[in-house]
Scaffold this active site. Structure first.
Site, PDB file in Angstrom:
ATOM      1  N   HIS A 101       0.809  -1.225   0.000  1.00 27.57           N
ATOM      2  CA  HIS A 101       0.000   0.000   0.000  1.00 27.57           C
ATOM      3  C   HIS A 101       0.837   1.268   0.000  1.00 27.57           C
ATOM      4  O   HIS A 101       0.324   2.357   0.285  1.00 27.57           O
ATOM      5  CB  HIS A 101      -1.024  -0.005   1.141  1.00 27.57           C
ATOM      6  CG  HIS A 101      -2.371  -0.378   0.639  1.00 27.57           C
ATOM      7  ND1 HIS A 101      -3.352   0.555   0.367  1.00 27.57           N
ATOM      8  CD2 HIS A 101      -2.869  -1.567   0.272  1.00 27.57           C
ATOM      9  CE1 HIS A 101      -4.393  -0.060  -0.122  1.00 27.57           C
ATOM     10  NE2 HIS A 101      -4.144  -1.358  -0.191  1.00 27.57           N
ATOM     11  N   ASP A 124      -7.097   4.361   9.287  1.00 27.63           N
ATOM     12  CA  ASP A 124      -8.463   4.407   8.742  1.00 27.63           C
ATOM     13  C   ASP A 124      -8.774   3.142   7.958  1.00 27.63           C
ATOM     14  O   ASP A 124      -9.916   2.701   7.899  1.00 27.63           O
ATOM     15  CB  ASP A 124      -8.619   5.602   7.795  1.00 27.63           C
ATOM     16  CG  ASP A 124      -8.524   6.926   8.529  1.00 27.63           C
ATOM     17  OD1 ASP A 124      -8.563   6.920   9.777  1.00 27.63           O
ATOM     18  OD2 ASP A 124      -8.401   7.960   7.853  1.00 27.63           O
ATOM     19  N   GLU A 182     -11.427  12.954  13.999  1.00 23.45           N
ATOM     20  CA  GLU A 182     -10.761  13.299  12.737  1.00 23.45           C
ATOM     21  C   GLU A 182     -11.527  14.478  12.126  1.00 23.45           C
ATOM     22  O   GLU A 182     -12.343  15.117  12.789  1.00 23.45           O
ATOM     23  CB  GLU A 182     -10.722  12.099  11.770  1.00 23.45           C
ATOM     24  CG  GLU A 182      -9.758  10.997  12.197  1.00 23.45           C
ATOM     25  CD  GLU A 182      -9.444   9.990  11.093  1.00 23.45           C
ATOM     26  OE1 GLU A 182      -9.927  10.162   9.951  1.00 23.45           O
ATOM     27  OE2 GLU A 182      -8.706   9.031  11.375  1.00 23.45           O
TER      28      GLU A 182
HETATM   29  C1  ZME Z   1      -9.124   5.691  -1.878  1.00 19.65           C
HETATM   30  C2  ZME Z   1      -9.849   5.998  -0.626  1.00 19.65           C
HETATM   31  C3  ZME Z   1      -9.339   6.434   0.539  1.00 19.65           C
HETATM   32  C4  ZME Z   1     -11.200   5.891  -0.418  1.00 19.65           C
HETATM   33  C5  ZME Z   1     -11.468   6.282   0.865  1.00 19.65           C
HETATM   34  N1  ZME Z   1     -10.320   6.606   1.424  1.00 19.65           N
HETATM   35  C6  ZME Z   1     -10.207   7.073   2.710  1.00 19.65           C
HETATM   36  N2  ZME Z   1     -11.256   7.631   3.277  1.00 19.65           N
HETATM   37  C7  ZME Z   1     -11.166   8.133   4.537  1.00 19.65           C
HETATM   38  N3  ZME Z   1     -10.072   8.078   5.245  1.00 19.65           N
HETATM   39  C8  ZME Z   1      -9.001   7.504   4.696  1.00 19.65           C
HETATM   40  C9  ZME Z   1      -9.031   6.981   3.419  1.00 19.65           C
HETATM   41  N4  ZME Z   1      -7.838   6.455   3.147  1.00 19.65           N
HETATM   42  C10 ZME Z   1      -7.076   6.649   4.225  1.00 19.65           C
HETATM   43  N5  ZME Z   1      -7.764   7.282   5.160  1.00 19.65           N
END
Ligand code: ZME
Length: 541
Positions: free
Chosen positions: A103, A171, A285
């Site tokens: 990742h 997350d 957050e």
């Molecule tokens: C590609 C993508 C990342 C779709 C949702 N996310 C995220 N949404 C919320 N917090 C995140 C996150 N990716 C890392 N933290």
């Protein structure tokens, strides 16, 4: 004896002949008799076929590609030590990069011309995670293999002692323990407990010297702190002992909308200052929504309904605000009794906040639903065909004292006309929960609070990647000119000079630890911190 040695030599040599170019480069004949068997065992877990090397040649970022000469599939940490020793036995050692879920955004898990270690192979195939997630009998910690996914650690700990869990989460949970601990591991619980690396009691590390070492604050402490946030430069994390708490059953999950950065950040900072006894949130957050993201957020929002998104869009229009913000909080609880208490607490806290009246949005979900929320986003994005796209993500730690300046210059300046797809995260953390002895870098300590700002954007259309890269460069340039002492989280720097500036006063320690634990600089060349190693491995292709 001599005959036996010759037999092994023949075995190794004939084995070599059955496989391709990579093994031909290896010098086996110099090895000692016992090491021949060792080498044979290592070689049997190396694959050089097209499918294996292609799989290990890219990452989540989809920005850089680098083909390894081979992929290594260990079944134990000892295998990894064997691989490293084999490398060190060569006149020109090959590079070695541990890769979990891959990742990384900019090739940090790649090994151009070297060997990628497929860490997931340590977990085996069955549903038991290879028995590599174990809760202590006093239920205060879990030992998890570095290759374990956090979602699997969660599932395993929830089954124990009426439900246990680590305290701090990223997350997204489908990433490995070793990967997040090599960076820091941040999320909405970090304001209280610090990053994931502040919640580790002990590590097993296979150092770049080939030694397998157990380390903790009391034992091989220099390696322990170096490896935490160490970007894979000193060793491969094969086990982590992680502190546990009792897991809640349910979560009251709230978002409060704001049309100005000042009240948004004031409320966030108020809430992260409430830690133990006072009523507060267990998770905090926040996100920034640039005007045009609101309409595009529909597809991927795992929280807001379509009508709520309409209200947020209206809020942006009515207040003529080019950015709106929402603070996200979560309160943990267990059952109907404590639910009433949570309602009370929420009402009390809301009194102190200055979100836009009527713009609090409340959900109630299970603990696992809450923690795995990005997993649901993933499913939606995958089915829309926009998951395996380039992710030129930029994550910054911004000093609290400059955060409004940053907001004005970045969200209302550099990104004013941006059409980002993907969330922009923004939330503060208390720096006293970070340990300066780790390798992770935080902004200068004049402020006791700093913000994590994540521009987590995806390139979905032609030209997006180039535009997003230009915007990222402009954001960094703005901070530089404005004298905002930002530090990158999940850092990427093109030159060693960039890395020296990044590490600042920690650079001397990084260099010293590299000399001690990976003197040939074979580990994680994709970070580009010690470019000599990368050059050497290119040579040997
Ligand atoms: C590609 C993508 C990342 C779709 C949702 N996310 C995220 N949404 C919320 N917090 C995140 C996150 N990716 C890392 N933290």
């Amino acid at each position: 004896m001599a005959q036996a040695r010759f037999a092994t030599f023949l075995a190794v040599t004939s084995f070599l002949c059955t496989i391709t170019h990579f093994q031909h480069m290896l010098v086996i004949a110099n090895a000692l008799p016992n090491d021949d068997l060792f080498a044979l065992d290592v070689l049997s877990k190396l694959r050089t076929d097209h499918d294996s090397t292609m799989e290990a040649s890219s990452d989540f970022g989809h920005i850089v590609q680098a083909i390894p000469n081979a992929v290594f599939y260990p079944t134990s940490p000892t295998d990894i030590a064997g691989l490293i020793k084999l490398s060190l036995s060569q006149p020109r050692p090959f590079t070695v990069a541990p890769r979990g879920r891959g990742h990384s955004a900019r090739g940090q898990a790649l090994a151009p011309g070297g060997v990628v270690v497929d860490m997931r192979s340590l977990a085996g195939r069955g549903g038991d995670h290879g028995h590599r997630v174990n809760v202590s009998s006093d239920e205060s910690w879990v030992d998890a293999g570095g290759e374990q996914l956090w979602i699997d650690v969660l599932r395993a700990t929830l089954e124990r002692g009426g439900g246990l869990a680590p305290r701090v989460w990223t997350d997204y949970l489908r990433i490995t323990v070793g990967g997040t601990l090599s960076n820091g591991g941040i999320g909405g619980q970090a304001f209280r407990h610090g990053p994931q690396i502040s919640n580790v009691l002990e590590l097993d590390v296979v150092a770049g010297t080939g030694e397998m070492l157990t380390c903790s604050p009391d034992k091989n402490a220099d390696l322990f702190f170096a490896a935490l946030g160490g970007l894979g430069q000193f060793g491969v994390i094969t086990r982590a002992r992680i502190a546990l708490e009792r897991a809640p059953k349910r979560v009251r999950w709230v978002r409060f909308a704001y049309s100005d950065a000042r009240s948004f950040t004031r409320d966030q900072e108020l809430l992260i200052s409430r830690r133990d006894s006072e009523p507060g949130f267990d998770y905090i957050e926040g996100q920034v929504q640039l005007n045009r993201t609101l309409t595009e957020g529909r597809r991927s929002s795992s929280f807001f309904s379509a009508s709520e998104l309409d209200r947020l869009t209206n809020l942006a229009v009515e207040t003529r605000s080019s950015a709106i913000y929402f603070m996200e909080g979560a309160m943990y609880y267990d059952d109907d009794d404590t639910a009433a208490f949570v309602d009370q607490r929420l009402a009390m806290i809301s009194e102190d906040l200055s979100f836009v009246p009527g713009h609090a949005f409340v959900r109630d979900v299970s603990y696992v639903e809450f923690l795995d929320r990005v997993g649901r986003d993933e499913q939606k994005l995958r089915s829309a065909g926009v998951w395996d796209v380039p992710h030129p993500w930029l994550n910054l730690f911004v000093p609290r004292s400059r955060v409004l300046h940053f907001d004005a210059g970045v969200f209302k300046g550099v990104l004013k006309d941006a059409r980002p797809v993907g969330p922009i995260l923004m939330y503060p953390m208390n720096r006293d929960a970070w340990d300066d002895r780790t390798t992770t870098v935080t902004p200068p300590d004049d402020d006791d609070v700093f913000y994590a700002v994540g521009l987590l954007r995806s390139a979905v259309a032609a030209g997006d990647l180039e535009r997003l890269e230009r915007e990222n460069a402009a954001v960094l340039e703005f901070c530089d000119r404005a004298g905002i002492a930002c530090k990158q989280y999940l850092p990427h720097h093109d030159s060693q000079d960039g890395w020296k500036r990044h590490f600042g006063e920690k650079w001397g320690r990084v260099e010293a630890m590299k000399r001690k634990y990976d003197p040939r600089a074979i580990l994680s060349p994709g970070q580009g911190i010690f470019p000599a190693a990368a050059a050497a491995s290119h040579d040997s292709v």
